[in-house]
Design a protein around this motif. Sequence first.
Motif, short mmCIF file in Angstrom:
data_model
loop_
_atom_site.label_atom_id
_atom_site.label_comp_id
_atom_site.label_asym_id
_atom_site.label_seq_id
_atom_site.Cartn_x
_atom_site.Cartn_y
_atom_site.Cartn_z
N GLU A 9 14.96 35.36 -12.23
CA GLU A 9 16.02 34.62 -12.31
C GLU A 9 16.90 34.64 -13.74
O GLU A 9 17.98 34.83 -13.81
CB GLU A 9 15.75 33.05 -12.12
N SER A 10 15.86 34.77 -14.80
CA SER A 10 16.70 34.82 -16.02
C SER A 10 17.17 36.11 -16.43
O SER A 10 18.42 35.86 -17.04
CB SER A 10 15.48 34.67 -17.09
N GLU A 11 17.01 37.24 -15.88
CA GLU A 11 17.59 38.43 -15.95
C GLU A 11 19.04 38.47 -15.17
O GLU A 11 19.92 38.99 -15.74
CB GLU A 11 16.97 39.47 -15.20
N VAL A 12 19.17 37.60 -13.94
CA VAL A 12 20.31 37.64 -13.30
C VAL A 12 21.37 36.80 -14.05
O VAL A 12 22.40 36.83 -14.33
CB VAL A 12 20.20 37.12 -11.99
N GLU A 15 21.18 36.09 -17.27
CA GLU A 15 21.55 36.87 -18.52
C GLU A 15 22.80 38.09 -18.23
O GLU A 15 23.72 37.91 -18.78
CB GLU A 15 20.46 37.69 -18.96
N TRP A 16 22.63 38.56 -16.93
CA TRP A 16 23.67 39.48 -16.48
C TRP A 16 24.97 38.57 -16.35
O TRP A 16 26.11 38.95 -16.82
CB TRP A 16 23.42 40.11 -15.32
N ILE A 17 25.08 37.41 -15.68
CA ILE A 17 26.17 36.70 -15.54
C ILE A 17 26.78 36.03 -16.83
O ILE A 17 27.95 36.31 -17.07
CB ILE A 17 25.77 35.38 -14.76
N GLY A 66 22.54 51.23 -12.52
CA GLY A 66 22.29 50.57 -13.86
C GLY A 66 23.06 49.27 -14.41
O GLY A 66 22.84 49.06 -15.60
N LYS A 67 23.90 48.83 -13.39
CA LYS A 67 24.67 47.59 -14.02
C LYS A 67 24.40 46.33 -13.51
O LYS A 67 24.97 45.45 -13.74
CB LYS A 67 26.17 47.95 -13.41
N PHE A 68 22.99 46.24 -13.12
CA PHE A 68 22.47 45.02 -12.60
C PHE A 68 20.98 45.11 -12.49
O PHE A 68 20.41 46.05 -12.56
CB PHE A 68 22.99 44.75 -11.03
N PRO A 69 20.41 43.88 -13.07
CA PRO A 69 18.85 43.95 -13.05
C PRO A 69 18.44 44.37 -11.81
O PRO A 69 18.69 44.29 -10.68
CB PRO A 69 18.53 42.62 -13.13
N GLN A 70 17.17 45.02 -12.11
CA GLN A 70 16.31 45.67 -10.86
C GLN A 70 15.56 44.59 -10.31
O GLN A 70 15.13 43.69 -11.02
CB GLN A 70 15.58 46.87 -11.58
N SER A 71 15.20 44.81 -9.08
CA SER A 71 14.49 43.90 -8.32
C SER A 71 13.02 44.19 -8.46
O SER A 71 12.51 45.26 -8.95
CB SER A 71 14.79 44.13 -6.78
N VAL A 72 12.12 43.11 -8.17
CA VAL A 72 10.76 43.25 -8.23
C VAL A 72 10.23 43.32 -6.70
O VAL A 72 10.53 42.50 -6.00
CB VAL A 72 10.02 42.06 -9.13
N SER A 73 9.17 44.28 -6.70
CA SER A 73 8.63 44.47 -5.17
C SER A 73 7.52 43.22 -5.14
O SER A 73 6.72 43.15 -5.98
CB SER A 73 8.04 45.66 -5.28
N VAL A 89 24.63 32.82 -6.54
CA VAL A 89 24.96 32.77 -7.86
C VAL A 89 25.90 33.93 -8.41
O VAL A 89 26.57 33.46 -9.39
CB VAL A 89 23.48 32.49 -8.69
N THR A 90 26.15 35.04 -7.96
CA THR A 90 26.56 35.87 -8.38
C THR A 90 28.27 36.17 -7.85
O THR A 90 29.13 36.58 -8.37
CB THR A 90 25.98 37.34 -8.50
#
Length: 66
Positions: free
Chosen positions: A44-47, A49-51, A27-34, A12-13
Amino acid sequence: MRLIKLSEVKHVTGLGRSTIYNFMKEGKFPQSVSLGGRAVAWVESEVTEWILKKIAERDSQTPQSS
């Protein structure tokens, strides 16, 4: 809320794995979740929003024609 794996984030990116992780470190992209072990995913919504933010940045720099 939906979590997406790296392959979908890349799709998607249009970014590669290294770029995604470098952007996260800066700090320029959403952090992943372990998810446990070595498995990670992104919200998904954070990615999305970044786009949208990237598109807004582009549009604010584009000269408006009359």
